[in-house]
Design an enzyme around this catalytic site. Structure first.
Site, short mmCIF file in Angstrom:
data_model
loop_
_atom_site.label_atom_id
_atom_site.label_comp_id
_atom_site.label_asym_id
_atom_site.label_seq_id
_atom_site.Cartn_x
_atom_site.Cartn_y
_atom_site.Cartn_z
N LEU A 144 0.84 -1.20 0.00
CA LEU A 144 0.00 0.00 0.00
C LEU A 144 0.88 1.26 0.00
O LEU A 144 0.75 2.14 -0.84
CB LEU A 144 -0.92 -0.01 1.23
CG LEU A 144 -1.85 1.20 1.39
CD1 LEU A 144 -2.84 1.28 0.24
CD2 LEU A 144 -2.61 1.14 2.73
N GLY A 150 2.72 7.60 2.60
CA GLY A 150 2.61 6.60 3.65
C GLY A 150 1.33 6.83 4.44
O GLY A 150 0.36 6.08 4.31
N LEU A 351 17.97 -1.99 33.73
CA LEU A 351 19.02 -2.96 33.40
C LEU A 351 20.40 -2.31 33.37
O LEU A 351 21.41 -3.01 33.21
CB LEU A 351 18.73 -3.60 32.04
CG LEU A 351 17.45 -4.45 31.97
CD1 LEU A 351 17.14 -4.83 30.54
CD2 LEU A 351 17.58 -5.70 32.81
N GLU A 376 1.17 0.61 10.20
CA GLU A 376 -0.27 0.40 10.46
C GLU A 376 -0.93 1.67 10.98
O GLU A 376 -1.82 1.62 11.84
CB GLU A 376 -0.49 -0.74 11.45
CG GLU A 376 -0.16 -2.10 10.88
CD GLU A 376 -1.09 -2.51 9.76
OE1 GLU A 376 -2.08 -1.81 9.53
OE2 GLU A 376 -0.79 -3.51 9.10
N THR A 378 0.51 5.79 11.83
CA THR A 378 1.34 6.37 12.89
C THR A 378 0.45 6.77 14.07
O THR A 378 -0.77 6.90 13.94
CB THR A 378 2.07 7.64 12.38
OG1 THR A 378 1.09 8.63 12.08
CG2 THR A 378 2.92 7.36 11.14
#
Ligand code: TGC
Ligand code: FAD
Length: 397
Positions: A144, A150, A351, A376, A378
């Site tokens: 697409l 986009g 961490l 999918e 933004t």
């Protein structure tokens, strides 16, 4: 007075156990989640660091995902498992607990490639492709997005023109998951009658897929540019029921729904990894987990993970009952990806230096979730979809 019993007291709970999430799931749903989790733990987790580092996704995984039954699992017939939406969501969650690349593969195959054929294809398209795609004997992709279009696919420049009864396609698609692996591409193009969809076997002359390299995100996933240079297709290649932009956008709803659950898998894995780390790591002569600042972070992340899970299950139950609106899926995709990314980043802080290597998953998940935040739709597109639902005003353009 309620006669139901509270769960038994334990010394420690996992984050989703504390929320009692399992109580909201049926036995079949829990079984499907456990099966996928076991596959992730035995087959994928031991390899993911190497695949991420070397930027590969082995093609043979397609067949293994097919055998596991997760490809197009929410579709009926044609070799698909026909599960409910919540089960599909839970499978996405378990896969993404391994890596967003695994969930991406399954999303694109099942919700974009297969769904576009299932919903908009002819009977011939369905019988030719769906059983092979469900088994993982064939791989599909969905084109697409274009280099200049986009968020706004309505502006696409890929063009399909008639030549006798044939179609001839020209254009470029960008950022296409599975592009270099695919046997068939669903390609969306402008025609004189608006946007239409075409099934393009990738061995058709004029079709090329170029892998995109040097990615910092979704490295255990194949992302490609598709070039269509006078690709000639028979009239039968057109998806007969797809009319206009609404057709590809309806496929996105399916994949976005999977992400509502999937993103929480990355968050859960980050959080579980981090809780274990803080219990083992001593700082200033005590376990890191024993400090209030640490517990505040862990508690806040658990609350957001659990809230996201409640939202995901709620949307899934609605999807399985009366159906769910695209704007409601936008609520879930926006919130759960945003929170999953925040959780993965916060886990990385706990961490310390260890958090910057592939030995621990949170930074890998955070890097992946940067893509998930963008593809999918933004986060900005989903904010605007929610804004439109609230005000009645479209602010996209
Ligand atoms: P707009 O005028 O609003 O809509 C055009 C027609 O489509 C209908 N529609 C939808 N139908 C079903 N589901 C949806 N979500 C729909 N959204 C809109 C709409 O009702 C209308 O129908 P009709 O009959 O009136 O013509 O269109 P617009 O041009 O203003 O655009 C709206 C917008 C911005 C929301 C849309 O363009 C959009 O969603 N943009 C984001 C694009 C996007 O998400 N691309 C994703 C590409 S695929 C991908 O990223 C795969 S990654 C997979 C992985 O690896 O996991
Ligand atoms: P743009 O649309 O250029 O957006 C850039 C920025 O501008 C964003 O922050 C955006 O929110 C913002 N913006 C845009 N419009 C507005 C506006 N009106 N108001 C305010 N802000 C705005 N596509 C496919 O078709 N198939 C695939 O399989 C696929 N897989 C992908 C895999 C990966 C790893 C990635 C990264 C992308 C993939 N995509 C795929 C493409 C993806 O859907 C697009 O990247 C996404 O839709 C955004 O488009 P864009 O990259 O052109 O960004």
């Amino acid at each position: 007075m309620s006669t139901t019993t509270a769960p038994p007291k334990k010394d420690t709970y996992s984050p989703l156990e504390l929320f009692g999430i399992d109580r909201l799931l049926g036995e079949d749903e829990r079984d499907i989640a456990a099966t996928v989790r076991k596959f992730v733990d035995t087959r994928l987790r031991p390899n993911v660091e190497d695949w991420f580092e070397s930027a590969t996704l082995p093609r043979e995984l397609a067949k293994e995902f097919g055998d596991l039954g997760v490809l197009g699992m929410h579709l009926q017939g044609y070799g698909c498992a026909g599960t409910n939406a919540v089960s599909y969501g839970l499978a996405c969650l378990e896969l993404e607990a391994g890596d967003s690349g695994f969930r991406s593969f399954v999303s694109v195959q099942g919700s974009l490639s297969m769904f576009s054929i299932y919903r908009y294809g002819s009977e011939e398209h369905k019988s030719e492709w769906l059983p092979r795609l469900a088994a993982g004997d064939a791989i599909g992709c969905f084109g697409l997005t274009e280099p200049d279009f986009g968020s706004n696919p309505a502006g696409m420049r890929t063009r399909a023109r008639r030549d006798g009864s044939d179609w001839v396609l020209n254009g470029t698609k960008m950022w296409i998951t599975n592009g270099n692996l695919a046997d068939v591409a669903t390609v969306w193009a402008q025609t004189d009658d608006g946007i239409a969809g075409f099934l393009v076997p990738t061995n058709t002359p004029g079709f090329a897929a170029n892998a995109i390299h040097k990615k910092l995100s979704l490295r255990a996933s194949v992302t490609s540019e598709l070039v269509l240079d006078n690709v000639r297709l028979p009239a039968s290649a057109q998806l007969p029921l797809a009319e206009g932009l609404g057709a590809p956008l309806s496929c996105l709803n399916e994949a976005r729904f999977g992400i509502v659950f999937g993103s929480l898998g990355a968050a859960r894995d980050s959080l579980e990894t981090t809780i274990a780390y803080t219990q083992a790591r001593e700082v200033f002569d005590r376990p890191l987990s024993s400090y209030q600042l640490t517990q505040e972070k862990l508690a806040n992340m658990t609350v957001e993970l659990g809230k996201g899970m409640l939202l995901a299950i709620h949307l899934g139950r609605m999807k399985d009952a009366e159906g769910v609106r695209p704007e409601q899926i936008s609520l879930g995709k926006l919130n759960n990806v945003r929170e999953a990314l925040a959780i993965a980043r916060e886990c990385r802080t706990l961490l310390g230096g260890s958090g910057i290597t592939l030995e621990y998953s949170p930074l890998r998940h955070a890097n992946n979730l940067e893509s998930v935040l963008t593809y999918e739709g933004t986060s900005e597109m989903h904010l605007l979809s929610i804004g439109k639902a609230l005000t009645g005003q479209a602010a996209f353009r």
